[in-house]
Write a protein that holds these residues in place. Sequence first.
Motif, PDB file in Angstrom:
ATOM      1  N   SER A  46       0.860  -1.189   0.000  1.00  0.00           N
ATOM      2  CA  SER A  46       0.000   0.000   0.000  1.00  0.00           C
ATOM      3  C   SER A  46       0.895   1.239   0.000  1.00  0.00           C
ATOM      4  O   SER A  46       1.126   1.844   1.054  1.00  0.00           O
ATOM      5  CB  SER A  46      -0.920  -0.007   1.231  1.00  0.00           C
ATOM      6  OG  SER A  46      -1.724  -1.158   1.264  1.00  0.00           O
ATOM      7  N   PRO A  47       1.434   1.609  -1.156  1.00  0.00           N
ATOM      8  CA  PRO A  47       2.448   2.669  -1.207  1.00  0.00           C
ATOM      9  C   PRO A  47       1.975   4.023  -0.691  1.00  0.00           C
ATOM     10  O   PRO A  47       2.792   4.838  -0.261  1.00  0.00           O
ATOM     11  CB  PRO A  47       2.822   2.740  -2.687  1.00  0.00           C
ATOM     12  CG  PRO A  47       1.699   2.068  -3.409  1.00  0.00           C
ATOM     13  CD  PRO A  47       1.181   1.025  -2.480  1.00  0.00           C
ATOM     14  N   GLU A  48       0.671   4.263  -0.717  1.00  0.00           N
ATOM     15  CA  GLU A  48       0.157   5.533  -0.190  1.00  0.00           C
ATOM     16  C   GLU A  48       0.381   5.635   1.317  1.00  0.00           C
ATOM     17  O   GLU A  48       0.291   6.736   1.893  1.00  0.00           O
ATOM     18  CB  GLU A  48      -1.327   5.691  -0.520  1.00  0.00           C
ATOM     19  CG  GLU A  48      -2.275   4.775   0.237  1.00  0.00           C
ATOM     20  CD  GLU A  48      -2.402   3.380  -0.360  1.00  0.00           C
ATOM     21  OE1 GLU A  48      -3.265   2.612   0.128  1.00  0.00           O
ATOM     22  OE2 GLU A  48      -1.655   3.065  -1.310  1.00  0.00           O
ATOM     23  N   LYS A  49       0.715   4.500   1.968  1.00  0.00           N
ATOM     24  CA  LYS A  49       0.983   4.496   3.408  1.00  0.00           C
ATOM     25  C   LYS A  49       2.464   4.678   3.728  1.00  0.00           C
ATOM     26  O   LYS A  49       2.868   4.548   4.891  1.00  0.00           O
ATOM     27  CB  LYS A  49       0.482   3.185   4.023  1.00  0.00           C
ATOM     28  CG  LYS A  49      -1.019   2.981   3.911  1.00  0.00           C
ATOM     29  CD  LYS A  49      -1.445   1.648   4.516  1.00  0.00           C
ATOM     30  CE  LYS A  49      -2.947   1.440   4.375  1.00  0.00           C
ATOM     31  NZ  LYS A  49      -3.369   0.119   4.923  1.00  0.00           N
ATOM     32  N   CYS A  50       3.279   4.969   2.736  1.00  0.00           N
ATOM     33  CA  CYS A  50       4.708   5.205   2.952  1.00  0.00           C
ATOM     34  C   CYS A  50       4.895   6.249   4.055  1.00  0.00           C
ATOM     35  O   CYS A  50       4.246   7.300   4.054  1.00  0.00           O
ATOM     36  CB  CYS A  50       5.355   5.687   1.660  1.00  0.00           C
ATOM     37  SG  CYS A  50       7.076   6.224   1.851  1.00  0.00           S
ATOM     38  N   HIS A  51       5.797   5.961   5.001  1.00  0.00           N
ATOM     39  CA  HIS A  51       6.003   6.863   6.136  1.00  0.00           C
ATOM     40  C   HIS A  51       7.443   7.372   6.205  1.00  0.00           C
ATOM     41  O   HIS A  51       7.905   7.808   7.263  1.00  0.00           O
ATOM     42  CB  HIS A  51       5.598   6.165   7.440  1.00  0.00           C
ATOM     43  CG  HIS A  51       6.112   4.755   7.580  1.00  0.00           C
ATOM     44  ND1 HIS A  51       7.257   4.444   8.256  1.00  0.00           N
ATOM     45  CD2 HIS A  51       5.606   3.579   7.116  1.00  0.00           C
ATOM     46  CE1 HIS A  51       7.468   3.135   8.207  1.00  0.00           C
ATOM     47  NE2 HIS A  51       6.479   2.586   7.519  1.00  0.00           N
ATOM     48  N   TYR A  52       8.124   7.296   5.078  1.00  0.00           N
ATOM     49  CA  TYR A  52       9.504   7.805   5.031  1.00  0.00           C
ATOM     50  C   TYR A  52       9.554   9.272   5.450  1.00  0.00           C
ATOM     51  O   TYR A  52      10.446   9.686   6.202  1.00  0.00           O
ATOM     52  CB  TYR A  52      10.055   7.627   3.619  1.00  0.00           C
ATOM     53  CG  TYR A  52      11.432   8.227   3.403  1.00  0.00           C
ATOM     54  CD1 TYR A  52      12.577   7.465   3.631  1.00  0.00           C
ATOM     55  CD2 TYR A  52      11.589   9.535   2.965  1.00  0.00           C
ATOM     56  CE1 TYR A  52      13.842   8.005   3.435  1.00  0.00           C
ATOM     57  CE2 TYR A  52      12.848  10.081   2.773  1.00  0.00           C
ATOM     58  CZ  TYR A  52      13.968   9.310   3.010  1.00  0.00           C
ATOM     59  OH  TYR A  52      15.210   9.853   2.817  1.00  0.00           O
ATOM     60  N   HIS A  53       8.599  10.075   4.960  1.00  0.00           N
ATOM     61  CA  HIS A  53       8.596  11.512   5.250  1.00  0.00           C
ATOM     62  C   HIS A  53       8.362  11.812   6.726  1.00  0.00           C
ATOM     63  O   HIS A  53       8.621  12.931   7.191  1.00  0.00           O
ATOM     64  CB  HIS A  53       7.521  12.212   4.412  1.00  0.00           C
ATOM     65  CG  HIS A  53       6.121  11.742   4.675  1.00  0.00           C
ATOM     66  ND1 HIS A  53       5.685  10.481   4.329  1.00  0.00           N
ATOM     67  CD2 HIS A  53       5.061  12.358   5.269  1.00  0.00           C
ATOM     68  CE1 HIS A  53       4.412  10.334   4.677  1.00  0.00           C
ATOM     69  NE2 HIS A  53       4.019  11.453   5.259  1.00  0.00           N
ATOM     70  N   LYS A  54       7.894  10.809   7.484  1.00  0.00           N
ATOM     71  CA  LYS A  54       7.689  10.987   8.918  1.00  0.00           C
ATOM     72  C   LYS A  54       8.929  10.613   9.732  1.00  0.00           C
ATOM     73  O   LYS A  54       8.943  10.764  10.960  1.00  0.00           O
ATOM     74  CB  LYS A  54       6.502  10.130   9.383  1.00  0.00           C
ATOM     75  CG  LYS A  54       5.166  10.514   8.779  1.00  0.00           C
ATOM     76  CD  LYS A  54       4.062   9.608   9.304  1.00  0.00           C
ATOM     77  CE  LYS A  54       2.707   9.992   8.725  1.00  0.00           C
ATOM     78  NZ  LYS A  54       1.630   9.089   9.219  1.00  0.00           N
ATOM     79  N   GLY A  55       9.950  10.086   9.028  1.00  0.00           N
ATOM     80  CA  GLY A  55      11.167   9.690   9.713  1.00  0.00           C
ATOM     81  C   GLY A  55      11.071   8.349  10.420  1.00  0.00           C
ATOM     82  O   GLY A  55      11.883   8.038  11.296  1.00  0.00           O
ATOM     83  N   THR A  56      10.089   7.526  10.045  1.00  0.00           N
ATOM     84  CA  THR A  56       9.876   6.248  10.722  1.00  0.00           C
ATOM     85  C   THR A  56      10.152   5.044   9.831  1.00  0.00           C
ATOM     86  O   THR A  56       9.768   3.915  10.171  1.00  0.00           O
ATOM     87  CB  THR A  56       8.433   6.169  11.249  1.00  0.00           C
ATOM     88  OG1 THR A  56       7.518   6.391  10.163  1.00  0.00           O
ATOM     89  CG2 THR A  56       8.188   7.208  12.337  1.00  0.00           C
TER      90      THR A  56
END
Length: 275
Positions: A82-92
């Motif tokens: 589910s790529p829309e759930k990518c959390h890279y931008h949150k630093g996690t």
Amino acid sequence: MMHGNLRKMMASADSNGKVSYQLRLGDEQFPLEQAIGQKVSIQFSGQISCIHCGRASNKSFSQGHCYPCFKKLAACDTCIMSPEKCHYHKGTCREPDWAEKFCMQSHYVYLSNTTALKVGITRGDQLPTRWLDQGATQARAMFLVDNRRTSGLVETLFKDEVADKTNWRNMLKGSDLNIDLAAEQERLINRLWEGLDSLQNEFGLQAIQELGDDNVTHEFDYPVLEYPTKVTSINAEKTPLVEGTLMGIKGQYWMLDTGVINLRKYTGYEAAFTL
């Protein structure tokens, strides 16, 4: 005869769209066009090795991983499906360095025909491999997007109008009808322009670029002698000796006269192949 741990078949298409496959067991490869129409067998030993760390595992997770790798690797995180759930931008992100290489690069949002219209995304360096792995007979990239998360958000817009999953049973019956993917692209963009406009306002015009008139629809011809009229799935856990005449290959499936088997499902399993 070949022996080793199974890997996803390598698929490629020539300039005419003719698809060919390589079976991979350990370090060995075999061109499967030689096996079409021939008696084949693949014997599973019951041993499984993680494709990342190599440790023995009682079960395969996320297409070939042991449980510890499944829990720690970014490649096994839920945002891969589910790529829309990518959390890279949150630093996690589990592995930021891995994400820089695989997620924070350009992706395509595409339409394909896998017996029905389908929307999907893939990295810029994964075409046409992604289409061939899904058994698409036609495919067309619609947008070039600057990272995985944004491409997932674009794909999500289309999910209300178009399926994002392949009906694998229909795909293996070979009942494909040609779809005018260029016309479908235009129709869908006209319906969804407000959502697309909103995403471009949020991320920038250059982050989501519609591909121009020079974009083409690709067509693929799979090595299939005969499609099954009834799709009977073979479970290698229950039937470790899989044998029969190889009638064709499409996606990551073998079509035998005894049933069909998804080889990718058994990535990391030890097996012996005989032609």
